[in-house]
Design a protein around this motif. Structure first.
Motif, PDB file in Angstrom:
ATOM      1  N   LEU A 360       0.827  -1.210   0.000  1.00  0.00           N
ATOM      2  CA  LEU A 360       0.000   0.000   0.000  1.00  0.00           C
ATOM      3  C   LEU A 360       0.860   1.259   0.000  1.00  0.00           C
ATOM      4  N   ASP A 361       1.894   1.265   0.802  1.00  0.00           N
ATOM      5  CA  ASP A 361       2.709   2.464   0.967  1.00  0.00           C
ATOM      6  C   ASP A 361       3.500   2.792  -0.296  1.00  0.00           C
ATOM      7  N   GLU A 362       4.058   1.794  -0.938  1.00  0.00           N
ATOM      8  CA  GLU A 362       4.975   2.037  -2.057  1.00  0.00           C
ATOM      9  C   GLU A 362       4.317   1.932  -3.422  1.00  0.00           C
ATOM     10  N   GLU A 363       3.204   1.236  -3.529  1.00  0.00           N
ATOM     11  CA  GLU A 363       2.644   1.007  -4.858  1.00  0.00           C
ATOM     12  C   GLU A 363       1.176   1.400  -4.967  1.00  0.00           C
ATOM     13  N   LEU A 364       0.321   0.752  -4.224  1.00  0.00           N
ATOM     14  CA  LEU A 364      -1.112   0.818  -4.493  1.00  0.00           C
ATOM     15  C   LEU A 364      -1.726   2.183  -4.202  1.00  0.00           C
ATOM     16  N   LEU A 365      -1.386   2.798  -3.079  1.00  0.00           N
ATOM     17  CA  LEU A 365      -2.006   4.079  -2.731  1.00  0.00           C
ATOM     18  C   LEU A 365      -1.637   5.180  -3.714  1.00  0.00           C
ATOM     19  N   ALA A 366      -0.493   5.057  -4.375  1.00  0.00           N
ATOM     20  CA  ALA A 366      -0.125   6.044  -5.400  1.00  0.00           C
ATOM     21  C   ALA A 366      -1.012   5.932  -6.633  1.00  0.00           C
ATOM     22  N   LEU A 367      -1.656   4.788  -6.812  1.00  0.00           N
ATOM     23  CA  LEU A 367      -2.525   4.575  -7.965  1.00  0.00           C
ATOM     24  C   LEU A 367      -3.986   4.883  -7.672  1.00  0.00           C
ATOM     25  N   CYS A 368      -4.349   5.002  -6.383  1.00  0.00           N
ATOM     26  CA  CYS A 368      -5.758   5.145  -5.979  1.00  0.00           C
ATOM     27  C   CYS A 368      -6.083   6.585  -5.645  1.00  0.00           C
ATOM     28  N   ARG A 369      -7.305   6.958  -5.988  1.00  0.00           N
ATOM     29  CA  ARG A 369      -7.817   8.239  -5.515  1.00  0.00           C
ATOM     30  C   ARG A 369      -8.182   8.136  -4.035  1.00  0.00           C
ATOM     31  N   TYR A 370      -8.716   7.000  -3.638  1.00  0.00           N
ATOM     32  CA  TYR A 370      -9.019   6.770  -2.219  1.00  0.00           C
ATOM     33  C   TYR A 370      -9.078   5.277  -1.968  1.00  0.00           C
ATOM     34  N   PHE A 371      -8.659   4.893  -0.768  1.00  0.00           N
ATOM     35  CA  PHE A 371      -8.692   3.487  -0.366  1.00  0.00           C
ATOM     36  C   PHE A 371      -9.206   3.438   1.067  1.00  0.00           C
ATOM     37  N   ALA A 372     -10.256   2.653   1.276  1.00  0.00           N
ATOM     38  CA  ALA A 372     -10.857   2.546   2.609  1.00  0.00           C
ATOM     39  C   ALA A 372     -10.757   1.106   3.094  1.00  0.00           C
ATOM     40  N   TYR A 373     -10.364   0.964   4.343  1.00  0.00           N
ATOM     41  CA  TYR A 373     -10.296  -0.354   4.971  1.00  0.00           C
ATOM     42  C   TYR A 373     -11.267  -0.390   6.130  1.00  0.00           C
ATOM     43  N   ILE A 374     -12.147  -1.382   6.156  1.00  0.00           N
ATOM     44  CA  ILE A 374     -13.058  -1.549   7.284  1.00  0.00           C
ATOM     45  C   ILE A 374     -12.766  -2.900   7.934  1.00  0.00           C
ATOM     46  N   GLU A 375     -12.704  -2.858   9.248  1.00  0.00           N
ATOM     47  CA  GLU A 375     -12.468  -4.079  10.022  1.00  0.00           C
ATOM     48  C   GLU A 375     -13.761  -4.430  10.740  1.00  0.00           C
ATOM     49  N   ILE A 376     -14.355  -5.546  10.361  1.00  0.00           N
ATOM     50  CA  ILE A 376     -15.646  -5.958  10.902  1.00  0.00           C
ATOM     51  C   ILE A 376     -15.396  -6.909  12.064  1.00  0.00           C
ATOM     52  N   THR A 377     -15.438  -6.369  13.250  1.00  0.00           N
ATOM     53  CA  THR A 377     -15.184  -7.179  14.431  1.00  0.00           C
ATOM     54  C   THR A 377     -15.727  -6.472  15.659  1.00  0.00           C
ATOM     55  N   THR A 378     -16.089  -7.241  16.651  1.00  0.00           N
ATOM     56  CA  THR A 378     -16.562  -6.673  17.912  1.00  0.00           C
ATOM     57  C   THR A 378     -15.498  -6.759  19.006  1.00  0.00           C
ATOM     58  N   GLY A 379     -14.385  -7.379  18.687  1.00  0.00           N
ATOM     59  CA  GLY A 379     -13.321  -7.519  19.675  1.00  0.00           C
ATOM     60  C   GLY A 379     -12.253  -6.446  19.526  1.00  0.00           C
ATOM     61  N   GLU A 380     -11.086  -6.748  20.021  1.00  0.00           N
ATOM     62  CA  GLU A 380      -9.982  -5.796  19.952  1.00  0.00           C
ATOM     63  C   GLU A 380      -9.424  -5.735  18.531  1.00  0.00           C
ATOM     64  N   ALA A 381      -8.692  -4.648  18.257  1.00  0.00           N
ATOM     65  CA  ALA A 381      -8.091  -4.478  16.942  1.00  0.00           C
ATOM     66  C   ALA A 381      -7.086  -5.593  16.667  1.00  0.00           C
ATOM     67  N   GLN A 382      -7.094  -6.091  15.417  1.00  0.00           N
ATOM     68  CA  GLN A 382      -6.203  -7.174  15.028  1.00  0.00           C
ATOM     69  C   GLN A 382      -4.889  -6.615  14.480  1.00  0.00           C
ATOM     70  N   ASN A 383      -3.974  -7.523  14.160  1.00  0.00           N
ATOM     71  CA  ASN A 383      -2.638  -7.095  13.740  1.00  0.00           C
ATOM     72  C   ASN A 383      -2.666  -6.299  12.437  1.00  0.00           C
ATOM     73  N   LEU A 384      -3.597  -6.598  11.531  1.00  0.00           N
ATOM     74  CA  LEU A 384      -3.666  -5.856  10.280  1.00  0.00           C
ATOM     75  C   LEU A 384      -4.077  -4.406  10.535  1.00  0.00           C
ATOM     76  N   TRP A 385      -4.995  -4.199  11.454  1.00  0.00           N
ATOM     77  CA  TRP A 385      -5.405  -2.832  11.815  1.00  0.00           C
ATOM     78  C   TRP A 385      -4.222  -2.062  12.383  1.00  0.00           C
ATOM     79  N   ARG A 386      -3.490  -2.653  13.281  1.00  0.00           N
ATOM     80  CA  ARG A 386      -2.349  -1.956  13.880  1.00  0.00           C
ATOM     81  C   ARG A 386      -1.288  -1.619  12.839  1.00  0.00           C
ATOM     82  N   GLN A 387      -1.134  -2.467  11.849  1.00  0.00           N
ATOM     83  CA  GLN A 387      -0.162  -2.191  10.798  1.00  0.00           C
ATOM     84  C   GLN A 387      -0.633  -1.062   9.892  1.00  0.00           C
ATOM     85  N   TYR A 388      -1.934  -1.045   9.600  1.00  0.00           N
ATOM     86  CA  TYR A 388      -2.489  -0.029   8.699  1.00  0.00           C
ATOM     87  C   TYR A 388      -2.544   1.362   9.332  1.00  0.00           C
TER      88      TYR A 388
END
Length: 422
Positions: A360-388
């Motif tokens: 995302l940092d080096e390639e994909l976000l430079a190509l996108c006008r906008y990118f949204a990530y939603i994490e569907i969970t009722t528990g604590e944030a997962q490792n992907l959320w912390r990385q993002y």
């Protein structure tokens, strides 16, 4: 039983008020029917009405009737089949002798379901209420296509405020020249003839007199040509045309690993539906690309995207790599506005999350006008959320949000489509 029938003439818009009253009274049943319709509807078909049905048992209302007081004795006609104390068999079919329907309802009732058509605006109102959207935003989403006026030459009809003076006078001058030129040429010829005859005027008195009378008539005809006439008027012509709209592509990326149950997939589908509807407001032509992944990512159609039962582990980077390849091959950012939406429960292989960040940092976000990530969970944030989370500090075109229920979807869109500062 007392029945009251209202035979008064329906006033203007009375049926509209009755329809709205009916929808308020049976709002719960209508919302359930709309939710069922959404589950079986394509993302591209969200922006339309729907035919829904309400079980007849939900439409039953109490009725007033006279109560029987005191002691009553009734005499019935006799018969040759039953005697006092006999047990009467239950009628076949489960009904009495005068039923009002043939059991067509899917709820097992004796009457057909009540079926009626929801308009596009009514369907969107119910859909947005289920997502707890503010009224202002709901109005903006349901807005029809906008047009702008543009100059398109001139027309011979119009209102006085649109008169084009220069073009009207130009036409009037051309008309006067066209009508008066032959007459003026004849006047010049007459002047030449008179000048030649005056050298021997005594011999040509009658001819000179006739020529002068003709000249007078021609001058009167020239003076009678109006300075400007009604058909000389020209008006500025304006036509309504759609606003210039470029094309966009929407990438729907969803985790289908074993941890993504049907409820989470339904939430993701509503998120993608709203995103598609938002983009429809600004772009006339939209392509939708569906990418599903577990350990391996692949591009699929919409039906397989939401309903396939394939599952497995989770390697998110495979989907991001596939999206990057598709954008570069088919949707160059110079010609397309690229939007990405990723839905996941946040569970990912630990060693893969840094790879996702790097893509995302080096390639994909430079190509996108906008990118949204939603994490569907009722528990604590997962490792992907912390990385993002680190991406939001360096990329203003990246947004992330956690969703626990349908009512939590709108904050993502408020961030995604907020007005950019001037």
């Amino acid at each position: 039983m007392v029945r009251i029938i209202d035979r008064r003439f329906d006033s203007k818009k009375k049926s509209t008020a009755n329809r709205q009253r009916f929808m308020r009274r049976y709002k719960r049943q209508i919302r359930k029917a709309v939710a069922d319709a959404i589950d079986g509807r394509s993302i591209r078909d969200l922006d339309s009405g729907e035919e829904i049905s309400i079980p007849s048992k939900d439409l039953s209302e109490p009725s007033f009737q006279h109560g029987k007081e005191g002691v009553w004795e009734q005499v019935f006609t006799g018969n040759d089949r039953f005697a006092s104390g006999d047990a009467i068999d239950r009628p076949l079919g489960g009904g009495g002798g005068s039923g009002s329907g043939g059991g067509a309802s899917n709820e097992g009732e004796s009457e057909d379901d009540f079926v009626f058509q929801l308009s596009r605006d009514e369907f969107l109102d119910v859909f947005f209420d289920d997502l707890a959207l503010p009224n202002l935003v709901r109005t903006e989403l349901a807005k029809l296509t906008e047009f702008k006026t543009q100059r398109a030459g001139f027309t011979s009809d119009g209102v006085p405020t649109n008169i084009n003076v220069v073009r009207s006078l130009r036409g009037a001058i051309g008309r006067r020249k066209a009508l008066g030129a032959p007459l003026a040429a004849r006047v010049r010829e007459i002047d030449t003839e008179i000048e030649a005859l005056e050298e021997n005027a005594a011999a040509h008195i009658d001819e000179i007199k006739a020529l002068r009378e003709e000249r007078s008539r021609l001058l009167i005809r020239i003076e009678a040509i109006p300075f400007i006439d009604r058909f000389d008027l020209r008006y500025n012509n304006r036509v309504r045309i759609p606003k210039p709209i470029t094309q966009a592509v929407m990438f729907c990326v969803m985790d289908v690993s074993g941890s993504m149950d049907e409820q989470k997939k339904a939430t993701a589908k509503r998120f993608f539906m709203l995103l598609y509807l938002f983009l429809r407001r600004n772009y006339e032509h939209i392509d939708v690309v569906f990418i599903r992944h577990h350990t391996i990512a692949k591009e699929v159609d919409e039906d397989e995207f939401f309903h396939s039962r394939e599952s497995g582990g989770t390697v998110v980077s495979s989907a991001l790599r596939l999206m990057t390849d598709i954008v570069r091959e088919r949707y160059p950012p110079g010609a397309w506005n690229v939007y990405g939406a990723q839905a996941s429960d946040g569970d990912n292989w630990d060693n893969d999350s840094p790879i996702c960040y790097q893509i995302l940092d080096e390639e994909l976000l430079a190509l996108c006008r906008y990118f949204a990530y939603i994490e569907i969970t009722t528990g604590e944030a997962q490792n992907l959320w912390r990385q993002y989370e680190g991406l939001t500090r360096h990329h203003p075109n990246f947004a992330l949000q956690r969703i626990e229920s349908f009512e939590d979807i709108y904050p993502v869109f408020r961030e995604l489509f907020k007005k950019e500062p001037a």
